[in-house]
Write a protein that holds these residues in place. Structure first.
Motif, PDB file in Angstrom:
ATOM      1  N   PHE A   1      -1.690   9.293   4.410  1.00  0.00           N
ATOM      2  CA  PHE A   1      -0.990   8.245   3.712  1.00  0.00           C
ATOM      3  C   PHE A   1      -0.828   7.065   4.626  1.00  0.00           C
ATOM      4  O   PHE A   1      -1.247   7.096   5.789  1.00  0.00           O
ATOM      5  CB  PHE A   1       0.385   8.755   3.216  1.00  0.00           C
ATOM      6  CG  PHE A   1       0.256   9.921   2.292  1.00  0.00           C
ATOM      7  CD1 PHE A   1       0.044   9.698   0.926  1.00  0.00           C
ATOM      8  CD2 PHE A   1       0.354  11.221   2.767  1.00  0.00           C
ATOM      9  CE1 PHE A   1      -0.058  10.815   0.081  1.00  0.00           C
ATOM     10  CE2 PHE A   1       0.228  12.296   1.908  1.00  0.00           C
ATOM     11  CZ  PHE A   1       0.009  12.103   0.568  1.00  0.00           C
ATOM     12  N   SER A   2      -0.224   6.022   4.113  1.00  0.00           N
ATOM     13  CA  SER A   2       0.009   4.857   4.954  1.00  0.00           C
ATOM     14  C   SER A   2       0.849   5.245   6.145  1.00  0.00           C
ATOM     15  O   SER A   2       0.609   4.740   7.264  1.00  0.00           O
ATOM     16  CB  SER A   2       0.704   3.751   4.144  1.00  0.00           C
ATOM     17  OG  SER A   2       1.074   2.664   4.957  1.00  0.00           O
TER      18      SER A   2
ATOM     19  N   VAL B   1      -5.004  -0.584   1.960  1.00  0.00           N
ATOM     20  CA  VAL B   1      -5.055   0.129   0.672  1.00  0.00           C
ATOM     21  C   VAL B   1      -3.998   1.232   0.640  1.00  0.00           C
ATOM     22  O   VAL B   1      -3.335   1.469  -0.370  1.00  0.00           O
ATOM     23  CB  VAL B   1      -6.461   0.690   0.436  1.00  0.00           C
ATOM     24  CG1 VAL B   1      -6.499   1.508  -0.859  1.00  0.00           C
ATOM     25  CG2 VAL B   1      -7.474  -0.439   0.402  1.00  0.00           C
ATOM     26  N   LEU B   2      -3.875   1.914   1.801  1.00  0.00           N
ATOM     27  CA  LEU B   2      -2.894   2.987   1.882  1.00  0.00           C
ATOM     28  C   LEU B   2      -1.490   2.453   1.668  1.00  0.00           C
ATOM     29  O   LEU B   2      -0.611   3.148   1.124  1.00  0.00           O
ATOM     30  CB  LEU B   2      -2.995   3.723   3.226  1.00  0.00           C
ATOM     31  CG  LEU B   2      -4.331   4.443   3.494  1.00  0.00           C
ATOM     32  CD1 LEU B   2      -4.289   5.104   4.866  1.00  0.00           C
ATOM     33  CD2 LEU B   2      -4.608   5.495   2.416  1.00  0.00           C
TER      34      LEU B   2
ATOM     35  N   THR C   1     -14.433  12.036  -2.415  1.00  0.00           N
ATOM     36  CA  THR C   1     -14.383  10.952  -3.415  1.00  0.00           C
ATOM     37  C   THR C   1     -14.425  11.483  -4.842  1.00  0.00           C
ATOM     38  O   THR C   1     -14.160  10.759  -5.795  1.00  0.00           O
ATOM     39  CB  THR C   1     -15.573   9.989  -3.182  1.00  0.00           C
ATOM     40  OG1 THR C   1     -16.797  10.727  -3.309  1.00  0.00           O
ATOM     41  CG2 THR C   1     -15.501   9.349  -1.803  1.00  0.00           C
TER      42      THR C   1
ATOM     43  N   ALA D   1      -4.557  15.027   3.546  1.00  0.00           N
ATOM     44  CA  ALA D   1      -4.329  13.743   2.877  1.00  0.00           C
ATOM     45  C   ALA D   1      -3.607  12.828   3.840  1.00  0.00           C
ATOM     46  O   ALA D   1      -2.582  13.210   4.415  1.00  0.00           O
ATOM     47  CB  ALA D   1      -3.534  13.934   1.590  1.00  0.00           C
TER      48      ALA D   1
ATOM     49  N   ARG E   1      -0.587   0.397  -0.338  1.00  0.00           N
ATOM     50  CA  ARG E   1      -0.305   0.185  -1.762  1.00  0.00           C
ATOM     51  C   ARG E   1      -0.101   1.518  -2.494  1.00  0.00           C
ATOM     52  O   ARG E   1      -0.081   1.601  -3.703  1.00  0.00           O
ATOM     53  CB  ARG E   1      -1.449  -0.595  -2.404  1.00  0.00           C
ATOM     54  CG  ARG E   1      -1.538  -2.031  -1.887  1.00  0.00           C
ATOM     55  CD  ARG E   1      -2.387  -2.892  -2.833  1.00  0.00           C
ATOM     56  NE  ARG E   1      -3.763  -2.419  -2.865  1.00  0.00           N
ATOM     57  CZ  ARG E   1      -4.734  -2.827  -2.077  1.00  0.00           C
ATOM     58  NH1 ARG E   1      -4.444  -3.733  -1.107  1.00  0.00           N
ATOM     59  NH2 ARG E   1      -5.952  -2.349  -2.197  1.00  0.00           N
ATOM     60  N   GLY E   2       0.006   2.659  -1.782  1.00  0.00           N
ATOM     61  CA  GLY E   2       0.321   3.946  -2.391  1.00  0.00           C
ATOM     62  C   GLY E   2      -0.864   4.867  -2.482  1.00  0.00           C
ATOM     63  O   GLY E   2      -0.758   5.937  -3.072  1.00  0.00           O
ATOM     64  N   TYR E   3      -1.968   4.495  -1.994  1.00  0.00           N
ATOM     65  CA  TYR E   3      -3.133   5.354  -2.047  1.00  0.00           C
ATOM     66  C   TYR E   3      -3.174   6.256  -0.825  1.00  0.00           C
ATOM     67  O   TYR E   3      -2.455   6.025   0.150  1.00  0.00           O
ATOM     68  CB  TYR E   3      -4.407   4.520  -2.106  1.00  0.00           C
ATOM     69  CG  TYR E   3      -4.558   3.733  -3.409  1.00  0.00           C
ATOM     70  CD1 TYR E   3      -5.117   4.356  -4.530  1.00  0.00           C
ATOM     71  CD2 TYR E   3      -4.111   2.416  -3.501  1.00  0.00           C
ATOM     72  CE1 TYR E   3      -5.234   3.644  -5.716  1.00  0.00           C
ATOM     73  CE2 TYR E   3      -4.249   1.716  -4.674  1.00  0.00           C
ATOM     74  CZ  TYR E   3      -4.817   2.330  -5.781  1.00  0.00           C
ATOM     75  OH  TYR E   3      -4.949   1.611  -6.927  1.00  0.00           O
ATOM     76  N   ALA E   4      -4.003   7.341  -0.897  1.00  0.00           N
ATOM     77  CA  ALA E   4      -4.145   8.284   0.225  1.00  0.00           C
ATOM     78  C   ALA E   4      -5.613   8.588   0.406  1.00  0.00           C
ATOM     79  O   ALA E   4      -6.408   8.542  -0.541  1.00  0.00           O
ATOM     80  CB  ALA E   4      -3.341   9.569  -0.045  1.00  0.00           C
ATOM     81  N   LEU E   5      -6.017   8.967   1.636  1.00  0.00           N
ATOM     82  CA  LEU E   5      -7.381   9.363   1.961  1.00  0.00           C
ATOM     83  C   LEU E   5      -7.426  10.873   2.057  1.00  0.00           C
ATOM     84  O   LEU E   5      -6.680  11.477   2.824  1.00  0.00           O
ATOM     85  CB  LEU E   5      -7.823   8.750   3.296  1.00  0.00           C
ATOM     86  CG  LEU E   5      -7.954   7.225   3.319  1.00  0.00           C
ATOM     87  CD1 LEU E   5      -8.300   6.753   4.725  1.00  0.00           C
ATOM     88  CD2 LEU E   5      -9.024   6.781   2.346  1.00  0.00           C
TER      89      LEU E   5
END
Length: 445
Positions: free
Chosen positions: A428-429, A397-398, A413, A426, A400-404
């Protein structure tokens, strides 16, 4: 005039006193009648003669000393005192002692002795000695002056003159008769000069014959090593000696007859035996002659040369049988040896090692193939699972440009869970940053 009036009880008391004091102890003889033994153990009976009777009672303390069992019809003599049974007003005899009267007493003693000796086995048939068939010497135990001896000698002279006769004189009646008879029997056994003994006596009453009912005489008969034939009294007389003896004869004459064979009968038997012996001798001679002829014929058939030829032929047959048997046995052993050699080769260590090596190589090859196949299958499965895992992995998921976004070690969330000034991180991938929240928008789109 004054009347002397008695009561019934007083009258019975006075009568009882008169009876007891007037007669005292008395002896009475008669026949027992209506004899009864209730559970109390007392005896109640009547004593009667041909014209009268009297009631009697014998209490348990007295009748337990009796040595015989009285029954109705027995003739007895009793001793007692007269009394009165007040309840019925009957006078009666209170018996203190009772014994059989006359011959009855002797008969009771005879029966008692008979029962005792029978229990000891003195009358048993298996203890009897057989009589000799042809006695050479006969002993006679009797009175030398009695008629019994004359009868015995007359019978022996008529039937069996060839036997010697020895007389052992003794008393046969009276108090001294029993010891005398015992001594005579013992003397005959000590001398051991006869083959059979005749114990005889003429007839008489039970008292006259009583010596032959004594246990001492019976014991002497039983201990005799010489067979004893008893002929005592007449045919109806039976004594203890008759029962103990090896053979009982009804009379003295019969005792002599039973102990000896008849001479005329012996002569007849001798003539018959002579004829039979003559016929048997002729038959035996003819049989022997026939057997001799058979033996001669057999001897001719069994001539030494003939037997030698037969033996030589049999030796040849045995030799051939031995050769065949040896050859057959040798072949069986060779065949067995070959089988054992083949079995030994099949079970030799080299052959087993070769078989084990081949089996090991086959197993090793199967193992390598199985391991290669297993590895290939495991690798394919691993790759498949890795792709499936990567498809659901957060890292994908990361990419694809998303971050945790994490705050205080927890995943964020919702924006409403953050406040201005909160420190967040944060991921990132590729790479990770830290930041401070300045402002936020919590409205939902």
């Amino acid at each position: 005039m004054d009347k002397k009036i008695y009561t019934v009880s007083r009258l019975n008391q006075e009568v009882q006193k008169l009876l007891e004091s007037g007669f005292g102890t008395l002896w009475l003889q008669g026949e027992l009648s209506n004899f009864s033994r209730p559970s109390s153990g007392h005896y109640y009976f009547s004593l009667k003669d041909s014209q009268a009777q009297i009631r009697c009672a014998m209490f348990k303390g007295r009748n337990r000393f009796l040595d015989f069992r009285p029954e109705s019809g027995d003739a007895v003599v009793v001793r007692g005192k007269l009394g009165l049974y007040a309840a019925r007003g009957d006078y009666q005899l209170i018996v203190e002692h009772m014994e059989p009267a006359g011959a009855g007493k002797l008969q009771a003693a005879f029966e008692a002795t008979k029962r005792e000796l029978d229990k000891r086995g003195w009358f048993d048939q298996e203890n009897k000695q057989p009589l000799p068939a042809l006695p050479q010497t006969i002993g006679v135990v009797t009175s030398p002056t009695g008629a019994a001896l004359r009868d015995v000698l007359h019978v022996l002279a008529r039937r069996y003159r060839q036997a010697d006769i020895i007389i052992y004189p003794t008393l046969t009646q009276g108090a001294s008769a029993a010891p005398a008879i015992v001594r005579a029997l013992q003397t005959a056994n000590r001398r051991a000069e006869t083959d059979v003994l005749l114990l005889v006596r003429g007839g008489g009453s039970l008292e006259d014959l009583w010596a032959f009912n004594e246990v001492a005489v019976a014991e002497a008969i039983r201990n005799s090593r010489i067979p004893v034939v008893a002929g005592i009294g007449h045919e109806v007389d039976i004594s203890i000696s008759d029962l103990v003896a090896d053979l009982r004869a009804p009379t003295p004459s019969a005792a002599a007859e039973l102990a000896t064979p008849d001479t005329s009968s012996l002569q007849h038997r001798l003539s018959s035996t002579t004829r039979r012996l003559h016929r048997a001798a002729l038959g035996r001679l003819g049989s022997s002659q026939q057997r001799l002829s058979q033996q001669v014929a057999r001897l001719q058939l069994r001539h030494p040369q003939r037997r030698l030829n037969e033996q030589l032929q049999r030796a040849d047959e045995l030799e051939m049988r031995l050769a065949r048997a040896w050859q057959s046995r040798l072949q069986r052993h060779q065949s067995r040896l070959q089988g054992l050699r083949a079995s030994l080769d099949a079970h030799s260590p080299a052959m087993q090692l070769t078989r084990h090596q081949a089996r090991w190589q086959a197993l090793d090859s199967r193992l390598n193939v199985a391991m290669s196949s297993r590895q290939t299958f495991a690798r394919s499965r691993f790759e498949l699972l890795a792709r499936a895992l990567h498809g659901v992995s957060p890292l994908a998921v990361l990419d694809r440009g998303y971050a945790l976004v994490m705050a205080k070690g927890k995943l964020v969330t919702q924006a409403s869970s953050l406040a201005p000034g909160d420190e967040i991180s944060a991921r990132f991938s590729k790479g990770e940053i830290s930041a401070i929240v300045k402002s936020g928008n919590t409205s939902e789109q």
